[in-house]
Scaffold this active site. Structure first.
Site, PDB file in Angstrom:
ATOM      1  N   LYS A  76       0.849  -1.196   0.000  1.00 55.14           N
ATOM      2  CA  LYS A  76       0.000   0.000   0.000  1.00 55.14           C
ATOM      3  C   LYS A  76       0.881   1.241   0.000  1.00 55.14           C
ATOM      4  CE  LYS A  76      -1.819   2.765   2.853  1.00 55.14           C
ATOM      5  NZ  LYS A  76      -1.641   4.014   2.078  1.00 55.14           N
ATOM      6  N   GLY A 124       7.026   4.746   8.319  1.00 54.34           N
ATOM      7  CA  GLY A 124       6.192   5.933   8.496  1.00 54.34           C
ATOM      8  C   GLY A 124       6.437   6.527   9.864  1.00 54.34           C
ATOM      9  N   GLY A 174       3.110   3.878  13.566  1.00 51.28           N
ATOM     10  CA  GLY A 174       3.777   2.609  13.894  1.00 51.28           C
ATOM     11  C   GLY A 174       3.148   1.952  15.117  1.00 51.28           C
ATOM     12  N   GLU A 189       9.981   0.883  10.477  1.00 50.84           N
ATOM     13  CA  GLU A 189      11.037   1.894  10.294  1.00 50.84           C
ATOM     14  C   GLU A 189      10.358   3.227  10.515  1.00 50.84           C
ATOM     15  OE1 GLU A 189      12.883   4.696   8.962  1.00 50.84           O
ATOM     16  OE2 GLU A 189      12.987   3.839   6.943  1.00 50.84           O
ATOM     17  N   CYS A 244      13.381  10.477   7.453  1.00 50.64           N
ATOM     18  CA  CYS A 244      13.269  10.022   8.840  1.00 50.64           C
ATOM     19  C   CYS A 244      14.600  10.205   9.555  1.00 50.64           C
ATOM     20  CB  CYS A 244      12.806   8.578   8.880  1.00 50.64           C
ATOM     21  SG  CYS A 244      13.654   7.562   7.687  1.00 50.64           S
ATOM     22  N   GLU A 254       9.774  15.255  16.022  1.00 56.09           N
ATOM     23  CA  GLU A 254      10.182  15.174  14.619  1.00 56.09           C
ATOM     24  C   GLU A 254       9.343  16.155  13.800  1.00 56.09           C
ATOM     25  OE1 GLU A 254       9.236  11.541  12.411  1.00 56.09           O
ATOM     26  OE2 GLU A 254      11.218  11.684  11.478  1.00 56.09           O
TER      27      GLU A 254
HETATM   28  P1  ADP Z   1       3.525  10.512   7.571  1.00 58.12           P
HETATM   29  O1  ADP Z   1       3.241  11.015   8.950  1.00 58.12           O
HETATM   30  O2  ADP Z   1       4.943  10.584   7.173  1.00 58.12           O
HETATM   31  O3  ADP Z   1       2.522  10.934   6.535  1.00 58.12           O
HETATM   32  P2  ADP Z   1       2.251   8.117   8.132  1.00 58.12           P
HETATM   33  O4  ADP Z   1       2.860   7.297   9.193  1.00 58.12           O
HETATM   34  O5  ADP Z   1       1.019   8.892   8.413  1.00 58.12           O
HETATM   35  O6  ADP Z   1       3.402   8.999   7.641  1.00 58.12           O
HETATM   36  O7  ADP Z   1       1.978   7.267   6.820  1.00 58.12           O
HETATM   37  C1  ADP Z   1       2.830   6.300   6.317  1.00 58.12           C
HETATM   38  C2  ADP Z   1       1.984   5.232   5.676  1.00 58.12           C
HETATM   39  O8  ADP Z   1       1.141   4.683   6.663  1.00 58.12           O
HETATM   40  C3  ADP Z   1       1.075   5.728   4.559  1.00 58.12           C
HETATM   41  O9  ADP Z   1       1.013   4.735   3.552  1.00 58.12           O
HETATM   42  C4  ADP Z   1      -0.265   5.852   5.265  1.00 58.12           C
HETATM   43  O10 ADP Z   1      -1.374   5.721   4.397  1.00 58.12           O
HETATM   44  C5  ADP Z   1      -0.203   4.681   6.215  1.00 58.12           C
HETATM   45  N1  ADP Z   1      -1.091   4.793   7.383  1.00 58.12           N
HETATM   46  C6  ADP Z   1      -1.511   5.901   8.008  1.00 58.12           C
HETATM   47  N2  ADP Z   1      -2.334   5.597   9.030  1.00 58.12           N
HETATM   48  C7  ADP Z   1      -2.437   4.241   9.060  1.00 58.12           C
HETATM   49  C8  ADP Z   1      -3.118   3.307   9.894  1.00 58.12           C
HETATM   50  N3  ADP Z   1      -3.871   3.695  10.906  1.00 58.12           N
HETATM   51  N4  ADP Z   1      -2.967   1.987   9.627  1.00 58.12           N
HETATM   52  C9  ADP Z   1      -2.183   1.571   8.617  1.00 58.12           C
HETATM   53  N5  ADP Z   1      -1.529   2.398   7.790  1.00 58.12           N
HETATM   54  C10 ADP Z   1      -1.633   3.724   8.002  1.00 58.12           C
END
Ligand code: ADP
Length: 494
Positions: A193, A246, A251, A268, A301, A398
């Site tokens: 995804k 992310g 995480g 990560e 990151c 961050e």
């Molecule tokens: P950033 O803060 O850098 O945008 P995120 O951690 O929000 O990073 O997003 C990184 C990835 O995690 C993206 O593909 C996002 O769609 C996905 N994501 C965000 N929220 C969730 C969640 N609750 N469960 C699974 N994946 C998620």
């Protein structure tokens, strides 16, 4: 000035993009689509199928069938050749992929062309060689309660199964490569995804993966939002492992979602990495410190977002970084003279400028930058903050933007503790001509990567990942193979 768009790129963004499930390009089960905007203008760049739980179900079913079927029947050598071929195909399409990345993410085309895309190809090439080198051991066992018995024991290293991979928007193609390379090499199958902000290069990569000869269902790409498609993948009962890159915040949500079937996890996550310049550092440290934070607009990151400079060089180094910050040319990623593009999205723009406001309100001084650039798109000025205190939000959290906080330190003894005074542990930089001092400090830093007299040096053969709240497990290098395999111990009574 702007580069001329490759014809393939125009065609790719000119029509709505479907998702890739079981070797087929299909619409979302709901029929929904979402838009990915061009961050340099805020205008719609392309429309993309919006996956949700139902599409994730379809993709996981396809990945399971491929894992049990055609993919498992390939020999390691055949698998390695297919993975190698993906790297070759990426290299045949460098400009096209770099343009797509620049349009979707905002980063300069020339940077994507020189770094992101070749690194992605190199990752597949590096991993391809491991396909034939995944080995178990024979183990001579003792079993004290069975005196006189003889055994033959060995271990098998087997693919973990169906892997859900959730990736961010800062290096969309490269993060897809970091994830897919080891999964394919070890014989896993995947539902990937991409981030909703930047789905395009992962979708183009899926076309190249099919062209390379990867059987249907081995790689499935389901674009969509985190809360729907991402959450469904993280929670799915038939997914054996999730690999996530992310924010630390998301995480932690993934850890909870994964608890249902106790799937394996690698994470990560974020960082607040210290970059430490000693008084005996080479002058190159100034440019190095600027690159450590401003590369990819600070959307790394591992960005060197806490700059520590030893007292006697503090003014010179911090002023030097501020001068570089002021000289950086911001603009559209497709303009070849652009050195820094926009942030990826309106949301990130609001987040980063919010941090700048909080820094100012807390009493920090912006030696360079400090706010928005221009009045269109998501541009933020490269910023150097001084007069900060360790408890400020801009120092602790961050920011994920082009913002560095600069602090003074006096001695080697004191700096390790200051550098480690963070919940994160992803990276660190050390700048000094005294190599013994550098290695002594490198040992004391609680982080997964330490760069000495350089920063942001990545290679497919170097393991990358975090201590503390920066993550679980490692990507790249041969370390990553352990995160995509299970070990089975087999014992025979002779
Ligand atoms: P950033 O803060 O850098 O945008 P995120 O951690 O929000 O990073 O997003 C990184 C990835 O995690 C993206 O593909 C996002 O769609 C996905 N994501 C965000 N929220 C969730 C969640 N609750 N469960 C699974 N994946 C998620």
């Amino acid at each position: 000035m702007t580069v001329t768009l490759d014809r393939n790129v125009e065609a790719f963004i000119g029509t709505p993009r479907q998702m890739f499930i079981n070797g087929q390009w299909v619409d979302a089960a709901s029929g929904k689509t979402f838009e990915t905007p061009n961050p340099a203008t805020g205008e719609t760049l392309a429309r993309v199928a919006e996956g949700d739980a139902e599409d994730v179900n379809r993709a996981v079913r396809a990945a399971r069938a491929a894992f049990d079927g055609p993919w498992g029947r390939l020999t390691p050598s055949q698998r390695g050749q297919v993975v190698w071929k993906i790297g070759d195909l990426i290299l045949e399409h460098v400009d096209e992929l770099a343009q797509l990345e620049s349009l979707d993410n905002g980063k300069p085309f020339l940077v994507a062309q020189a770094a992101d895309v070749p690194l992605a190809a190199d990752l597949f090439h590096y991993m391809a060689g491991w396909a034939t080198k995944i080995e178990g051991n024979t183990i001579d066992i003792s079993v004290p309660y069975m005196p006189g018995a003889n055994f033959h024991s060995y271990t098998l290293r087997e693919p973990i199964g169906v892997v859900g991979q959730i990736i961010p928007w800062n290096f969309p193609l490269l993060m897809a490569a970091w994830k897919l390379g080891p999964a394919l090499t070890t014989g896993c199958t995947v539902v990937l995804k991409p981030a909703e902000q930047t789905p395009l290069t992962a979708l183009r990569l899926a076309e190249l993966i099919a062209e390379a000869g990867v059987p249907d269902g081995v790689v499935n790409v389901v674009p969509g939002y985190g809360k729907t498609a991402g959450a469904a993948l993280a929670a799915h009962d038939d997914v054996d492992k999730v690999a996530f890159t992310g924010s630390t915040e998301v995480g932690k949500l993934i850890v909870q979602a994964a608890a249902g079937n106790l799937k394996k996890l690698t994470l990560e996550l974020g960082g607040k990495s210290p970059n430490i310049v000693f008084d005996d550092a080479d002058d190159g440290a100034i440019e190095g410190a600027a690159n450590a934070i401003f590369f990819n607009h600070g959307q790394c990151c591992v960005a060197g977002s806490r700059l520590f400079v030893q007292e006697s060089r503090y003014d010179e180094v911090v002023d030097g970084v501020a001068e570089i910050a002021k000289s950086i040319k911001l603009g559209s990623g497709l303009d070849p003279t652009t050195q820094m593009g926009p942030l990826v999205s309106d949301e990130q723009f609001t987040r980063v400028t919010g941090f700048l406001e909080s820094g100012k309100a807390d009493g920090a001084t912006a030696l360079a930058g400090g706010g928005r650039f221009g009045d269109r798109g998501y541009f933020v000025e490269p910023t150097v903050l001084t007069n900060t205190r360790p408890d400020m939000k801009v120092v602790r959290e961050e920011i994920f933007g082009p913002v560095v906080v600069a602090e003074k330190f006096t001695s080697l003894d004191e700096i390790a503790a200051e550098a480690n005074d963070t919940t994160y542990g992803l990276g660190a930089g050390i700048w000094t001509k005294d190599i013994s001092k550098a290695h002594a400090l490198a040992k004391k830093i609680r982080a997964g990567t330490v760069w000495i007299n350089c920063y942001n040096v990545f290679d497919a053969s170097l393991p990358f990942g975090g201590y503390k709240q920066s993550g679980w497990g490692r990507e790249m290098g041969h370390e990553v193979l352990n995160n995509y395999t299970e070990v089975k111990a087999v014992t025979t009574l002779l």
